[in-house]
Structures are given as C-alpha cells and as structure tokens.
Design a protein around this motif. Structure first.
Motif, PDB file in Angstrom:
ATOM      1  N   VAL A  15       0.835  -1.203   0.000  1.00  0.00           N
ATOM      2  CA  VAL A  15       0.000   0.000   0.000  1.00  0.00           C
ATOM      3  C   VAL A  15       0.867   1.248   0.000  1.00  0.00           C
ATOM      4  O   VAL A  15       0.587   2.222  -0.709  1.00  0.00           O
ATOM      5  CB  VAL A  15      -0.958  -0.008   1.209  1.00  0.00           C
ATOM      6  N   PRO A  19      -0.027   3.361  -3.515  1.00  0.00           N
ATOM      7  CA  PRO A  19      -1.365   3.508  -2.936  1.00  0.00           C
ATOM      8  C   PRO A  19      -2.483   3.522  -3.978  1.00  0.00           C
ATOM      9  O   PRO A  19      -3.574   3.032  -3.727  1.00  0.00           O
ATOM     10  CB  PRO A  19      -1.290   4.822  -2.172  1.00  0.00           C
ATOM     11  N   LEU A  41      -2.336   8.981   1.081  1.00  0.00           N
ATOM     12  CA  LEU A  41      -2.047   8.053   2.181  1.00  0.00           C
ATOM     13  C   LEU A  41      -2.363   8.688   3.530  1.00  0.00           C
ATOM     14  O   LEU A  41      -2.097   9.860   3.750  1.00  0.00           O
ATOM     15  CB  LEU A  41      -0.571   7.666   2.184  1.00  0.00           C
TER      16      LEU A  41
END
Length: 114
Positions: A15, A19, A41
């Motif tokens: 992630v 992202p 994020l």
C-alpha cells in the motif's frame, strides 16, 4: 510470529509503495469499479508497516530467548524418589488408590461394589 510480521509488513509495504494501485484493486474487488480518483495516504499504512516490522523483531527475540525461560509446570512437579502424593501406594496401605483397585476387581468378579 515472525512470519505473521513479515506478511503484515509486506501487505503494508504494497500500500505504501503504490497507494493508487492498492485502492484500485480494492475498489475493483468490492464494487467492480475500474477507475478510482487520486488517492492519498493516511498514517495507517505506515503504522501497519512499523508494527509488522516490530512483530518480526519480537518473533526473532522470542525464538532466541525461549529456551532460557523457566517452565512453570516444573515448579509444581514432585521431586524424584518421593512417592508421597495422593496417588502414592504402599503395599499395605488402604486409601483412595487401594479402594479404586478393589472396586475394579469387584467389577471383574461380577459384583457391584456400590
């Protein structure tokens, strides 16, 4: 424990590294949507990455140090050579253990010991 930390850190790194791709994959799986808006994020992927790394460290420390930990069950064991517990039997003793043996013998003879 170490493997769980590695998996958690790897998932969080996926992630953190991309992202947008992670958001698109999640949107595609949940909603069937192919496009997603710009993604930012939050601190949570970084926290998950740090906790995964900490879990790996703790797993390694546990694996290295576990042999030196005291065993709680050993503290309650009877020392060798001392048959003085409730299940101890002497040749002529009458007690719960002796009564149990006699009850089983009576059942073997077909008698009802109750």
């Amino acid at each position: 424990l170490g493997l769980a930390g590695v998996l958690a850190a790897a998932g969080a790194w996926g992630v953190v590294a991309a992202p947008g791709a992670a958001a698109r994959a999640a949107a595609r799986a949940a909603l069937g949507v192919e496009e997603a808006a710009d993604v930012g994020l939050t601190p949570w992927p970084w926290a998950a990455l740090a906790l995964g790394a900490a879990t790996v460290v703790v797993g390694v420390l546990v694996a290295r140090g576990a042999r030196g930990w005291p065993v709680a069950a050993g503290r309650h064991d009877r020392p060798a050579g001392r048959p003085d517990g409730p299940g101890a039997r002497d040749a002529g003793s009458r007690g719960p253990a002796s009564d149990d043996v006699q009850a089983w013998d009576a059942l073997s003879r077909g008698e009802d010991p109750t």
